[in-house]
Design an enzyme around this catalytic site. Structure first.
Site, PDB file in Angstrom:
ATOM      1  N   GLN A  90     -24.066  86.206 -14.852  1.00 56.66           N
ATOM      2  CA  GLN A  90     -22.624  86.153 -15.057  1.00 56.66           C
ATOM      3  C   GLN A  90     -21.985  87.490 -14.688  1.00 56.66           C
ATOM      4  OE1 GLN A  90     -20.716  83.414 -16.030  1.00 56.66           O
ATOM      5  NE2 GLN A  90     -19.021  84.754 -15.476  1.00 56.66           N
ATOM      6  N   ASP A 140     -25.759  80.137  -7.699  1.00 51.30           N
ATOM      7  CA  ASP A 140     -24.452  80.581  -7.211  1.00 51.30           C
ATOM      8  C   ASP A 140     -24.373  80.506  -5.690  1.00 51.30           C
ATOM      9  OD1 ASP A 140     -22.448  81.074  -9.010  1.00 51.30           O
ATOM     10  OD2 ASP A 140     -23.036  83.130  -9.435  1.00 51.30           O
ATOM     11  N   LYS A 172     -20.358  76.882 -19.725  1.00 55.54           N
ATOM     12  CA  LYS A 172     -21.339  76.364 -18.776  1.00 55.54           C
ATOM     13  C   LYS A 172     -22.524  75.744 -19.510  1.00 55.54           C
ATOM     14  CE  LYS A 172     -19.937  79.703 -15.283  1.00 55.54           C
ATOM     15  NZ  LYS A 172     -20.156  81.046 -14.706  1.00 55.54           N
TER      16      LYS A 172
END
Length: 297
Positions: A100, A123, A56
């Site tokens: 994460q 997210d 990412k």
């Protein structure tokens, strides 16, 4: 027309659609006076998490975004993790925050995710983001469902007026996917493990989105001829060499019935990371507007 006479389904490959989305993210980031900045929080050294976060950060750099990896030790306490999140929330130079998952077993992820500033929750899973989604208000959307919508738009798959069926009701994919499709004027059915005669439901779909986590759950007889099928599932099935191979929730032979089908791998997967970076840009744009007023592109 028999199955044998049908042309194979059009492949809806993820990389071209992801590249288009990343290009749009890069263009919009360049229009901002401050480069969007993504904070990636990782706890422990789980190999998959290390790889995902590294990927990412690399992709963010390719698009021209800034990112920082906050790698905390395995023994980090809940209080220490929350302290970091609160610090990032308060930092105006940080536009997006991603924690994460999975976290180490001793850490409950819910307090950490709820502690995120919804404006920076790239997210899109905070309850505030969920409420904005279901009330059709602007907000950050969960990356995989939003990525699916971007994929459909890229390939000009009709959504408005279509009959859409989602197999899977998770908070990560199924439920937000339903809201996004409703907001796009589809007629939506959500099916799941307790749906009687699943095939009768899925055969009614012009647009079938499968996110059940069960390899080859959807077989050709469960699909309307010519339907668009989006396979979100990622499953590793055994092979003779002991390494296993990746496959989706949709049996490959569905490609002989469907009009269009995403491959696994190489379908929805690339869209998730691309949407994460687009969400970071969207978060930066909205934070700029809150402070400085209208954004001129």
């Amino acid at each position: 027309m028999t199955t044998a006479e049908r042309a194979p389904a059009r492949p809806l490959a993820g990389p071209p659609a992801a590249a288009a989305l990343l290009g749009e993210a890069a263009r919009r980031a360049q229009a901002l006076p401050t480069t969007p900045n993504l904070a990636l929080v990782r706890v422990g050294e789980d190999p998959a998490s290390v790889s995902y976060v590294k990927g990412k950060a690399k992709k963010a750099a390719e698009v021209g975004l800034r990112s920082q990896v906050h790698a905390l030790p395995e023994h980090t306490t809940a209080a220490e993790l929350l302290t970091l999140i609160h610090t990032l929330n308060a930092n105006d130079d940080v536009h997006g925050i991603l924690v994460q998952l999975p976290l180490p077993a001793h850490l409950d992820p819910q307090p950490a995710l709820l502690a995120l500033d919804p404006r920076k929750d790239v997210d899109g899973l905070h309850p505030v983001s969920t409420g904005l989604l279901w009330s059709a208000q602007p907000g950050l959307r969960p990356c995989t469902p939003a990525g699916v919508m971007a994929l459909l738009a890229h390939y000009e798959v009709p959504v408005a007026g279509s009959r859409a069926v989602i197999v899977g009701r998770s908070v990560l994919v199924g439920r937000p996917m339903a809201a996004l499709l409703l907001n796009a004027s589809a007629t939506v059915t959500v099916a799941h493990s307790r749906t009687p005669d699943l095939g009768a439901v899925t055969r009614d779909a012009d647009l079938l989105i499968v996110a059940a986590g069960q390899a080859h759950l959807i077989t050709p007889d469960m699909v309307k001829p010519g339907a668009t099928v989006i396979d979100v599932g990622i499953n590793r099935v055994p092979t003779g060499d002991g390494r296993g191979r990746l496959t989706g929730d949709v049996h490959p032979d569905v490609g002989l019935v469907a009009g269009a089908l995403t491959p696994v791998p190489g379908g929805v997967g690339p869209m998730t990371v691309a949407q994460l970076l687009m969400n970071t840009v969207l978060a930066a744009e909205r934070q700029h507007v809150e402070v400085h007023g209208e954004l001129v592109r």
